[in-house]
Scaffold this motif. Structure first.
Motif, PDB file in Angstrom:
ATOM      1  N   ASN A 162      38.281  36.580  44.527  1.00  0.00           N
ATOM      2  CA  ASN A 162      39.113  37.708  44.079  1.00  0.00           C
ATOM      3  C   ASN A 162      39.108  38.830  45.109  1.00  0.00           C
ATOM      4  OD1 ASN A 162      40.649  39.267  42.085  1.00  0.00           O
ATOM      5  ND2 ASN A 162      38.803  40.502  41.929  1.00  0.00           N
ATOM      6  N   GLU A 190      42.099  40.334  47.272  1.00  0.00           N
ATOM      7  CA  GLU A 190      42.409  41.772  47.244  1.00  0.00           C
ATOM      8  C   GLU A 190      42.466  42.393  48.637  1.00  0.00           C
ATOM      9  OE1 GLU A 190      40.917  42.815  42.719  1.00  0.00           O
ATOM     10  OE2 GLU A 190      39.802  43.640  44.396  1.00  0.00           O
ATOM     11  N   LYS A 216      48.177  39.299  41.900  1.00  0.00           N
ATOM     12  CA  LYS A 216      47.930  39.480  43.335  1.00  0.00           C
ATOM     13  C   LYS A 216      48.327  38.256  44.137  1.00  0.00           C
ATOM     14  CE  LYS A 216      43.908  40.309  41.691  1.00  0.00           C
ATOM     15  NZ  LYS A 216      42.610  40.898  41.525  1.00  0.00           N
ATOM     16  N   ASP A 225      46.375  46.322  39.709  1.00  0.00           N
ATOM     17  CA  ASP A 225      45.023  45.892  40.058  1.00  0.00           C
ATOM     18  C   ASP A 225      44.206  47.163  40.318  1.00  0.00           C
ATOM     19  OD1 ASP A 225      42.925  44.281  40.710  1.00  0.00           O
ATOM     20  OD2 ASP A 225      43.854  43.365  42.479  1.00  0.00           O
ATOM     21  N   SER A 226      43.042  47.298  39.684  1.00  0.00           N
ATOM     22  CA  SER A 226      42.359  48.605  39.658  1.00  0.00           C
ATOM     23  C   SER A 226      42.057  49.133  41.065  1.00  0.00           C
ATOM     24  CB  SER A 226      41.079  48.512  38.837  1.00  0.00           C
ATOM     25  OG  SER A 226      40.240  47.512  39.352  1.00  0.00           O
ATOM     26  N   GLU A 227      41.661  48.244  41.979  1.00  0.00           N
ATOM     27  CA  GLU A 227      41.330  48.689  43.343  1.00  0.00           C
ATOM     28  C   GLU A 227      42.574  49.222  44.049  1.00  0.00           C
ATOM     29  OE1 GLU A 227      40.611  45.889  41.973  1.00  0.00           O
ATOM     30  OE2 GLU A 227      38.431  45.660  42.009  1.00  0.00           O
TER      31      GLU A 227
HETATM   32 MG    MG Z   1      40.784  44.061  41.029  1.00  0.00          MG
END
Ligand code: MG
Ligand code: NDP
Length: 380
Positions: free
Chosen positions: A208, A212, A116, A141-143
């Motif tokens: 983080n 994000e 990121k 990135d999961s989000e």
């Molecule tokens: Mg994440």
């Protein structure tokens, strides 16, 4: 058959990407890998997987039959742009991923991007490289993967909010004054995900989530006002998109990064994955909390940086990277990470970012400001 290059193959995401490649030998072949400092682990990986190309930061002590070895940043960029490569998994940590990212995009690759920091710092350069090369940028990135999936259910103008979920990290319930003496060992113990050291620390400091917020703005081209953060300690709902009719689309699964890694590699197709299926009846109550910005200055600063634009996101990231290093060396306290980022942002003279040199210069400036913070506060 798709040829895959995994940049950052010795890391947490890199190893899980290897697992995805191995689970689908009919679809993916491992063409190239890279690593930075873990020589033993890298050599072991080369011996077992035998990719065609391998890039390390410096000459390796041994050769591996059948594997073409090369060294340094230029070699990394060449691998990312290799005509034989179809998919680049970008699993390098930190701003070091920016240069190979630009190289892969300019060469028109599909980039499954976990990193990121490069998106936060690269800004318009990433967009330009994407347009220039005609490549694809698919979030890992999961989000962001969740938002990417939820966005497929409506039109852009119908979107009211992107809602990023955050576990809150291991200290979510602890009062701030108790956080002062947190050690690196405590900070990297994440409640729901097993990840590399730096991102685990970023999750504990909430830096983080700040990164994000900016990452989502870059990837999906929405302003900060359209992005919300919601605390969800169980990490089952990976993020959501609220539409203007009141519908909220959410993405749920067990916390397993192999899922978003694989989806970024196979999109628009979905294929069986090695992840354990989600049984919602096994889950304890799923809970959600509105974050208190006064408690989480790291998130507030990220929104401010997004609004200010220019070099501010680069300073936020560079200061955080340096502060994380100093924290792991025992030279900064846990709460001083966000203090030093605030210090760097306060002193930075904001200006527009033109080319890569501008970005790298500001990154260096941010790191020096954190060192200045560290020395002045140890004298005090
Ligand atoms: Mg994440
Ligand atoms: P790790 O620290 O586990 O792995 C980092 C990888 O990058 C290693 O292979 C490392 O090589 C390599 N690397 C480190 N520094 C450099 C450098 N200067 N130049 C080239 N290669 C380098 O990190 P993670 O796998 O946890 O995270 C990777 C990225 O993905 C980060 O940007 C993180 O924010 C993001 N991410 C990670 C998630 C996770 O679950 N882990 C979830 C979502 C996003 P070596 O080991 O040889 O030094």
């Amino acid at each position: 058959m798709k040829n895959v290059a995994i940049l950052g193959s010795t890391g947490s995401i890199g190893k899980q990407a290897l697992d995805v490649v191995r689970s689908h030998p009919d679809r993916f072949a491992l063409y190239g890998v890279s690593a930075h400092s873990s020589e033993e682990a890298f050599l072991a990986l080369l011996r077992t997987t035998r990719p065609r190309r391998a890039v390390f930061s410096r000459p390796l002590s041994e050769t591996v039959p059948g594997v073409a070895l090369s060294y340094g940043v230029q070699a990394l960029c060449d691998l990312a742009a290799d005509p034989q490569v179809d998919v680049v998994v970008l699993a390098i940590s930190g701003i070091a991923a920016l240069v190979p990212l630009l190289s892969a995009l300019k060469a028109g690759k599909r980039v499954a991007i976990a990193n990121k920091e490069s998106l936060v710092c690269g800004g318009d350069l990433v967009k330009e490289a994407l347009q220039q090369g005609g490549g694809e940028l698919l979030p890992v990135d999961s989000e962001q993967s969740a938002i990417f999936q939820c966005l497929q259910n409506g039109r852009r103008e119908e979107v009211q909010k992107l809602i990023l979920t955050a576990s809150g990290g291991p200290f979510f319930r602890q009062p701030r004054e108790e956080l002062r003496d947190i050690t690196p060992e405590q900070a990297v113990k994440h409640p729901t995900w097993s990840m590399g050291r730096k991102i685990s620390l970023d999750s504990a400091t909430l830096m983080n989530k700040g990164l994000e917020v900016m990452e989502a703005a870059r990837l999906f081209d929405f302003p900060g006002e359209k992005i919300d953060v919601l605390i969800h300690p169980q990490s089952i709902v990976h993020s959501m998109v609220a539409y203007r009719d009141g519908t909220v689309m959410a993405n749920l699964s067990n916390a397993d990064m192999r899922l978003p890694i694989q989806y970024a590699m196979t999109w628009p197709e979905r294929i069986p994955s090695p992840a354990r299926p989600l049984n919602l009846w096994e889950q304890p109550d799923l809970s959600f909390f509105k974050p208190d910005m006064a408690r989480f200055p790291a998130i507030k600063m990220a929104y401010d940086c997004l609004k200010a634009g220019g070099g501010c996101p680069v300073v936020y990231n560079g200061a955080n990277e340096r502060a994380a290093e100093l924290f792991f060396q025992g030279r900064l306290g846990f709460l001083e990470i966000e203090d030093s980022v605030a210090y760097a942002l306060d002193r930075f003279q904001n200006r527009p970012m033109g080319d890569l040199d501008d970005i790298l210069l500001v990154d260096g400036e941010a790191r020096r400001l954190v060192d200045e913070f560290q020395t002045t506060r140890s004298k005090a």
